[in-house]
Design a protein around this motif. Structure first.
Motif, PDB file in Angstrom:
ATOM      1  N   SER A   5      -1.193   4.601   4.119  1.00 54.27           N
ATOM      2  CA  SER A   5      -1.884   3.454   4.732  1.00 54.27           C
ATOM      3  C   SER A   5      -1.000   2.507   5.400  1.00 54.27           C
ATOM      4  N   CYS A  47       0.704  -1.201  -0.070  1.00 51.28           N
ATOM      5  CA  CYS A  47      -0.049   0.067  -0.084  1.00 51.28           C
ATOM      6  C   CYS A  47       0.986   1.304  -0.092  1.00 51.28           C
ATOM      7  N   GLU A  48       0.334   2.331  -0.337  1.00 56.30           N
ATOM      8  CA  GLU A  48       0.758   3.507  -0.185  1.00 56.30           C
ATOM      9  C   GLU A  48       1.466   4.051   1.185  1.00 56.30           C
ATOM     10  N   ASN A  98      -6.109   0.958  -2.695  1.00 55.52           N
ATOM     11  CA  ASN A  98      -4.662   0.632  -2.968  1.00 55.52           C
ATOM     12  C   ASN A  98      -4.511  -0.573  -3.952  1.00 55.52           C
ATOM     13  N   ARG A 102       7.804   0.979  -1.601  1.00 61.27           N
ATOM     14  CA  ARG A 102       6.762   1.081  -0.732  1.00 61.27           C
ATOM     15  C   ARG A 102       6.856  -0.129   0.485  1.00 61.27           C
TER      16      ARG A 102
END
Length: 347
Positions: free
Chosen positions: A32, A28-29, A173, A190
């Motif tokens: 998050s 996820c980014e 996401n 990430r």
């Protein structure tokens, strides 16, 4: 028989998702990942000072710095900021900790145009709450929090669904990973950020130079900042202001001092904010609370003008980098040390 089979299937899916969600979150980014890992913070019961806010605090103010300013141990600093945090999340966190930590004497929090106006961060915070936030009774029972998070039954139902099936909270996401080549290329970074955030939770309660994976990101002073692009921050979100006043009322009832910080944005952003007058709402709020005779336990330290030429102190438009954090720490210590210790003598 069909109903039993259906319920068994739902139970299996829920259990599977809860057991495997940690394997997916690293894809996820950044925001998050941070919210997910923030639920694993180690919290000490000895807390005397609480720190709340958004990623500006995460990147710019450390628990060690607050401990030094306050003359307490790091173990006595409860550090709970989260990126994209809004006043509703800050109030919700306050309601959660206020009964658990009777020794609290002071609260630090940052306030800026990002959390007094309706903007993309407001929407992001709501989605982050649905995906990773603590679903407590306060978020339903408190009228302002209910208005912010659950204005209708559909929103309440959606939060319940995500609680049962956490993959739904990751859908935005995961969807981007399917169709967005840029997101796909960003996966290695990430995963690295997830590891660094995880380490920061373990070592420093989540204090982390934003987007740093061992380096010190630095903003390029040639980077364009579109003229008047901060115009959206000039508006006032009435609900935010109501929540900020309720936040103050809550801590005032507990005889706990609130220290508001205005952490600086990057030079071009601050200069554009001056043009669009996006500081007016926050400045008016600060003026109101500091001139109110009933608000005896509140202080405001505004640093929006301290780095108007120092591009090298920022990792991006809104976050201090390590050089900036070091420079800002010196300023904070100089400005706050005398205040906190003179105030403590009167407690």
């Amino acid at each position: 028989m069909k109903i039993r089979y259906l319920l068994s299937t739902f139970l299996f899916l829920s259990l599977f998702m809860h057991l495997t969600v940690e394997w997916i979150v690293p894809f996820c980014e950044t925001t998050s990942s941070y919210w997910y890992l923030a639920n694993k913070r180690k919290i000490s019961s000895n807390a005397k000072v609480l720190v709340l806010g958004d990623s500006q605090i995460v990147s710019g103010v450390t628990p060690n710095l607050v401990a030094e300013i306050e003359g307490v141990t790091v173990d006595e600093v409860l550090y709970l900021p989260k990126p994209s945090q809004q006043p509703e999340g800050i109030l919700a966190d306050s309601l959660e900790v206020i009964q658990k930590f009777p020794k609290l004497k002071r609260v630090y929090v940052n306030l800026s145009p990002l959390n007094t106006s309706k903007n993309s961060v407001t929407d992001a915070n709501r989605q982050l709450f649905f995906s990773f936030g603590n679903f407590s009774l306060n978020t339903i029972a408190h009228p302002l929090l209910r208005k912010a998070y659950f204005p209708n039954l559909t929103d309440l139902s959606w939060k319940w669904i995500i609680e049962l099936f956490p993959y739904f909270g990751l859908s935005s996401n995961l969807n981007r990973l399917v169709y967005d080549p840029i997101a796909q290329m960003d996966i290695p970074r990430r995963k690295q950020e997830f590891q660094y955030i995880d380490e920061s939770m373990e070592m420093s309660q989540g204090s982390w130079i934003w987007k740093s994976i061992g380096d010190d990101p630095t903003l390029n002073d040639l980077e364009e900042f579109p003229n008047h692009s901060s115009q959206i921050l000039a508006g006032k979100r009435d609900l935010s202001i109501l929540i900020w006043f309720d936040f103050l009322r809550l801590w005032n009832q507990q005889n706990v001092e609130v220290i508001f910080l205005r952490v600086p944005f990057s030079p071009k952003m601050e200069k554009d904010i001056l043009k669009t007058k996006a500081n007016l709402v926050a400045d008016e709020f600060f003026k109101t609370i500091t001139s109110d005779a009933n608000q005896k336990k509140v202080a405001v330290f505004d640093f929006k003008s301290v780095f108007l030429s120092e591009y090298q102190y920022f990792g991006d438009l809104t976050h201090l980098n390590q050089k900036g954090r070091d420079a800002f720490s010196k300023i904070l210590k100089k400005k706050l040390f005398d205040h906190t210790h003179s105030s403590s003598e009167g407690m």
